[in-house]
Design a protein around this motif. Structure first.
Motif, PDB file in Angstrom:
ATOM      1  N   MET A  97       0.829  -1.202   0.000  1.00 47.32           N
ATOM      2  CA  MET A  97       0.000   0.000   0.000  1.00 47.32           C
ATOM      3  C   MET A  97       0.865   1.253   0.000  1.00 47.32           C
ATOM      4  N   LEU A  98       1.952   1.234   0.750  1.00 45.20           N
ATOM      5  CA  LEU A  98       2.856   2.384   0.797  1.00 45.20           C
ATOM      6  C   LEU A  98       3.470   2.656  -0.577  1.00 45.20           C
ATOM      7  N   ASP A  99       3.961   1.609  -1.225  1.00 52.90           N
ATOM      8  CA  ASP A  99       4.557   1.785  -2.556  1.00 52.90           C
ATOM      9  C   ASP A  99       3.526   2.331  -3.548  1.00 52.90           C
ATOM     10  N   PHE A 100       2.310   1.818  -3.454  1.00 49.03           N
ATOM     11  CA  PHE A 100       1.243   2.275  -4.340  1.00 49.03           C
ATOM     12  C   PHE A 100       0.944   3.752  -4.095  1.00 49.03           C
ATOM     13  N   ALA A 101       0.823   4.149  -2.841  1.00 49.66           N
ATOM     14  CA  ALA A 101       0.505   5.544  -2.509  1.00 49.66           C
ATOM     15  C   ALA A 101       1.591   6.496  -3.008  1.00 49.66           C
ATOM     16  N   LEU A 102       2.847   6.096  -2.866  1.00 56.10           N
ATOM     17  CA  LEU A 102       3.948   6.952  -3.307  1.00 56.10           C
ATOM     18  C   LEU A 102       3.976   7.112  -4.823  1.00 56.10           C
ATOM     19  N   SER A 103       3.413   6.154  -5.535  1.00 56.26           N
ATOM     20  CA  SER A 103       3.461   6.190  -7.004  1.00 56.26           C
ATOM     21  C   SER A 103       2.318   7.006  -7.617  1.00 56.26           C
ATOM     22  N   ILE A 104       1.379   7.477  -6.787  1.00 61.03           N
ATOM     23  CA  ILE A 104       0.217   8.202  -7.292  1.00 61.03           C
ATOM     24  C   ILE A 104       0.426   9.708  -7.119  1.00 61.03           C
ATOM     25  N   PRO A 105       0.376  10.507  -8.192  1.00 61.42           N
ATOM     26  CA  PRO A 105       0.533  11.961  -8.090  1.00 61.42           C
ATOM     27  C   PRO A 105      -0.597  12.597  -7.289  1.00 61.42           C
ATOM     28  N   LEU A 106      -0.337  13.775  -6.755  1.00 63.73           N
ATOM     29  CA  LEU A 106      -1.307  14.457  -5.907  1.00 63.73           C
ATOM     30  C   LEU A 106      -2.592  14.778  -6.648  1.00 63.73           C
ATOM     31  N   GLU A 107      -2.500  15.093  -7.945  1.00 63.94           N
ATOM     32  CA  GLU A 107      -3.720  15.455  -8.681  1.00 63.94           C
ATOM     33  C   GLU A 107      -4.723  14.305  -8.734  1.00 63.94           C
ATOM     34  N   HIS A 108      -4.268  13.057  -8.643  1.00 67.08           N
ATOM     35  CA  HIS A 108      -5.189  11.919  -8.584  1.00 67.08           C
ATOM     36  C   HIS A 108      -5.747  11.741  -7.170  1.00 67.08           C
ATOM     37  N   LYS A 109      -4.908  11.991  -6.180  1.00 65.80           N
ATOM     38  CA  LYS A 109      -5.354  11.827  -4.792  1.00 65.80           C
ATOM     39  C   LYS A 109      -6.383  12.884  -4.393  1.00 65.80           C
ATOM     40  N   LEU A 110      -6.314  14.067  -5.049  1.00 64.50           N
ATOM     41  CA  LEU A 110      -7.239  15.162  -4.718  1.00 64.50           C
ATOM     42  C   LEU A 110      -8.135  15.509  -5.905  1.00 64.50           C
ATOM     43  N   LYS A 111      -8.481  14.534  -6.683  1.00 64.04           N
ATOM     44  CA  LYS A 111      -9.337  14.778  -7.835  1.00 64.04           C
ATOM     45  C   LYS A 111     -10.645  15.426  -7.380  1.00 64.04           C
ATOM     46  N   GLY A 112     -11.019  16.524  -8.049  1.00 58.38           N
ATOM     47  CA  GLY A 112     -12.217  17.249  -7.654  1.00 58.38           C
ATOM     48  C   GLY A 112     -12.077  17.933  -6.310  1.00 58.38           C
ATOM     49  N   PHE A 113     -10.852  18.095  -5.848  1.00 59.05           N
ATOM     50  CA  PHE A 113     -10.545  18.694  -4.543  1.00 59.05           C
ATOM     51  C   PHE A 113     -11.177  17.901  -3.386  1.00 59.05           C
ATOM     52  N   GLU A 114     -11.371  16.625  -3.619  1.00 62.50           N
ATOM     53  CA  GLU A 114     -11.946  15.766  -2.576  1.00 62.50           C
ATOM     54  C   GLU A 114     -10.810  15.129  -1.771  1.00 62.50           C
ATOM     55  N   LEU A 115     -10.788  15.410  -0.475  1.00 64.34           N
ATOM     56  CA  LEU A 115      -9.785  14.795   0.384  1.00 64.34           C
ATOM     57  C   LEU A 115      -9.952  13.283   0.371  1.00 64.34           C
ATOM     58  N   LYS A 116      -8.831  12.582   0.303  1.00 63.26           N
ATOM     59  CA  LYS A 116      -8.814  11.115   0.294  1.00 63.26           C
ATOM     60  C   LYS A 116      -9.727  10.564  -0.799  1.00 63.26           C
ATOM     61  N   HIS A 117      -9.593  11.147  -1.978  1.00 64.68           N
ATOM     62  CA  HIS A 117     -10.479  10.804  -3.092  1.00 64.68           C
ATOM     63  C   HIS A 117     -10.396   9.329  -3.478  1.00 64.68           C
ATOM     64  N   ILE A 118      -9.192   8.780  -3.527  1.00 67.95           N
ATOM     65  CA  ILE A 118      -9.044   7.401  -4.011  1.00 67.95           C
ATOM     66  C   ILE A 118      -9.720   6.394  -3.085  1.00 67.95           C
ATOM     67  N   PRO A 119      -9.430   6.383  -1.769  1.00 69.53           N
ATOM     68  CA  PRO A 119     -10.144   5.438  -0.894  1.00 69.53           C
ATOM     69  C   PRO A 119     -11.656   5.657  -0.892  1.00 69.53           C
ATOM     70  N   LYS A 120     -12.087   6.916  -0.897  1.00 71.40           N
ATOM     71  CA  LYS A 120     -13.527   7.185  -0.867  1.00 71.40           C
ATOM     72  C   LYS A 120     -14.216   6.655  -2.119  1.00 71.40           C
ATOM     73  N   THR A 121     -13.609   6.909  -3.265  1.00 70.02           N
ATOM     74  CA  THR A 121     -14.218   6.465  -4.529  1.00 70.02           C
ATOM     75  C   THR A 121     -14.181   4.943  -4.638  1.00 70.02           C
ATOM     76  N   ALA A 122     -13.045   4.367  -4.257  1.00 66.24           N
ATOM     77  CA  ALA A 122     -12.899   2.911  -4.357  1.00 66.24           C
ATOM     78  C   ALA A 122     -13.895   2.178  -3.460  1.00 66.24           C
ATOM     79  N   MET A 123     -14.184   2.747  -2.294  1.00 65.93           N
ATOM     80  CA  MET A 123     -15.049   2.076  -1.318  1.00 65.93           C
ATOM     81  C   MET A 123     -16.514   2.480  -1.443  1.00 65.93           C
ATOM     82  N   ARG A 124     -16.811   3.386  -2.360  1.00 69.15           N
ATOM     83  CA  ARG A 124     -18.204   3.815  -2.516  1.00 69.15           C
ATOM     84  C   ARG A 124     -19.060   2.628  -2.966  1.00 69.15           C
TER      85      ARG A 124
END
Length: 618
Positions: free
Chosen positions: A497-524
């Motif tokens: 999980m750490l390696d994966f997180a480090l490989s993702i640019p900030l613009e993907h992590k904050l897509k739509g200015f949503e904090l923790k966008h990736i976990p929230k979207t994945a778990m929706r």
């Protein structure tokens, strides 16, 4: 999980290791073991988790007794590693995950640690070369301390164990003291005692018996190289895949497992995934504070537990609990560390340990996947309209703090909350002490070094969390859970999980200015929809209210009645500071900083009293 201790070098008065282990029996009440050879003594107290038989007791040794290994923690990928070692004709005496470290070292040397996925603090003695290796996992989830004393080096899982040596004296580390005052944290490998050091996350400390020489190096550093192969919806699928494999690894246990559960995305994701894997009725535990709505997550947590058909034990934490337990909390902590969460964590761990021996948490999700408003403070500079239109008033308060307050207060320019400013420290300190402090410490030393080696503000922020903030949180989690012989695990901090997180640019992590966008979207669709509308809380403790009301007289009297332990402070100014806070009729966000300031003073009093030292004799 366990406690490890030992000494290399001068073994005169041999037997101190047993005393050190006895001081940490809360870490491992199930068994103990010792290894003593020419120039080395090692001890181990065991909390039995995997393979409950005597065969899994440590230290592990090779047949010739040249190599001895103590492992505190868990090696989550031990099955794959063991399979490869068995193919190379290594014979295992147990089913313990930790035994792979012995055979892996025999086959590959100390570089074998690069293959480990887990949380661990390891001591390896090699009698062939007369060397001792002290190692911590990538993120420093498990602690390991050492102290060079004359012709010996003592090491242990807790400082209080090392302090059993009569050769070790307490001497205040001015650098750590100044960092704690400013940022409620201590950086690098220093502790409050200048004679005691901590092995850094991802670090190896090699100690040679001849001359007792130390050599330090890091076997792991964060790698921010982006993974261009993962784009779009593949990011969310990959997150789910890694979450499931990580949780599956963290569920390996021969004893009962429980789960901390809040109303947040991370702990709920761990519980949901564990339920999907096991199909069992899981035991969850939620701390709560009645009377202050923002601090009570128990109603939402209970709904999550009901949704996933889990039991949920609600632990109400009251002001009287603080009076009854806080001194025990700080004794187990060894020294002051980041934040005020140790008390509330202590109360929940105390209850959970009555029913389970392992607890899974949701730590790491915010730091890995941009869950804090400070990430918006960086990202929003390139799109002010998007920032303003997608940021709540509470989030904007933090955005403004990290973007603009640094122009007025230098201490606010390093992505960490500043508790006491440099000016406040000077005003509160006795002039003689402040002169010594100013001449011996640079509050910004480690922060400036980290900033200089960062290629961008985002990289600086992530490194701040990975190397300075999270390791301190993990020390708190370790000391508090182990106070009750409870193993705490963090599946969101798995290597994968750490390696994966480090490989993702900030613009993907904050897509739509949503904090923790990736976990929230994945778990929706997997988590209850109501969780997405809740504010982020992070299990705060309502000291800003308690120190004004229920604990008003207790906290004030405790600090002023024990002034001899913090006589480096001008107590008339301390008293005025407390009075201004307690007599204010307004409840404002800045009260949180004032509560932290009082908490720091309280911690220092208990710490110095536990050392049985006054400032004049430091």
């Amino acid at each position: 999980m366990c406690g490890i201790a030992g000494i290399i070098g001068d073994l005169s008065g041999c037997g101190i290791t047993r005393t050190m282990i006895d001081m940490m029996k809360h870490r491992g009440p199930d068994a103990d073991g010792y290894f003593c050879n020419n120039g080395i003594e090692m001890g181990f107290c065991r909390l039995s988790i995997n393979d409950l038989s005597k065969s899994a007791n440590q230290p592990f040794q090779d047949k010739e007794r040249n190599i001895a290994v103590c492992v505190n923690g868990e090696i989550y990928n031990f099955a794959e590693l063991k399979k490869g070692l068995l193919a190379r004709q290594y014979l295992f005496q147990s089913y313990s995950d930790s035994e792979v470290v012995l055979h892996g070292y025999l086959e590959y040397g100390i570089d074998f640690i690069r293959q480990l996925n887990g949380m661990f603090a390891i001591a390896v003695w090699d009698g062939r070369t007369k060397e001792l290796f002290l190692v911590r996992d990538r993120l420093g989830i498990k602690p390991l301390y050492y102290a060079a004393i004359r012709q010996s080096v003592f090491f242990a899982s807790e400082i209080k164990a090392i302090m059993q040596s009569r050769k070790l004296e307490f001497s205040l580390d001015y650098q750590s003291f100044s960092e704690y005052m400013a940022f409620e944290n201590m950086f690098s490998n220093r502790t409050m005692n200048e004679h005691v050091r901590i092995v850094e996350p991802g670090e190896v400390v090699r100690i040679t018996a001849a001359g007792v020489k130390l050599h330090r190096y890091h076997y792991w550093e964060p790698d921010f190289a982006p993974d261009e192969a993962i784009q779009g919806s593949a990011i969310y699928r990959r997150y789910i895949e890694i979450l499931e494999s990580s949780v599956r690894r963290h569920l390996i246990s021969d004893v009962p497992i429980g789960f901390y559960l809040s109303s947040g995305i991370d702990s709920s994701s761990v519980v949901h995934t564990s339920k999907q894997i096991t199909g069992n009725r899981l035991k969850t535990y939620t701390g709560c504070f009645s009377g202050v709505a923002f601090y009570d997550e128990s109603i939402e947590a209970a709904k999550v537990a009901e949704e996933f058909e889990c039991s949920n034990r609600r632990i109400e934490i009251r002001p009287q609990d603080f009076i009854n337990h806080i001194e025990d909390v700080l004794w187990h902590m060894d020294e002051p560390r980041v934040g005020m969460g140790s008390f509330s964590q202590y109360m929940v761990a105390r209850t959970a340990s009555e029913e389970v021996k392992v607890i899974l948490t949701g730590h790491g999700g915010d730091e890995f996947f941009a869950g804090y408003p400070v990430f918006k403070a960086i990202f929003g500079k390139h799109d002010l309209f998007g920032l303003i239109s997608h940021t709540t008033p509470r989030e904007m308060m933090f955005v403004l703090y990290f973007n603009f307050y640094k122009w007025f207060r230098k201490e606010a320019g390093y992505f960490l909350p500043n508790i006491f400013s440099i000016k406040q420290i000077q005003n509160l300190m006795v002039p003689e002490f402040h002169s010594e402090l100013k001449g011996s410490a640079d509050i910004f030393k480690e922060l400036k070094t980290l900033k200089e080696k960062s290629e961008s503000p985002y990289e600086q922020l992530v490194l701040t969390y990975l190397t300075l903030y999270l390791p301190s949180l993990f020390i708190v989690e370790d000391k508090i859970s182990m106070a009750f012989s409870l193993e705490s695990r963090t599946p969101l901090c798995d290597n994968e999980m750490l390696d994966f997180a480090l490989s993702i640019p900030l613009e993907h992590k904050l897509k739509g200015f949503e904090l923790k966008h990736i976990p929230k979207t994945a778990m929706r669709g997997r988590l209850p929809g109501t969780l997405y509308a809740l504010p982020k809380r992070g299990f705060p403790t309502p000291f800003r209210f308690w120190f004004k009301k229920e604990l008003k007289h207790y906290i004030r009297d405790y600090i002023l009645d024990n002034r001899q332990y913090i006589s480096m402070f001008q107590m008339d100014k301390v008293e005025n500071m407390i009075d201004r806070f307690q007599h204010s009729r307004l409840n404002i966000p800045l009260d949180e900083i004032s509560a932290h300031q009082i908490w720091i003073l309280f911690n220092l009093i208990v710490f110095f009293r536990n050392q049985k030292k006054y400032y004049q004799r430091l």
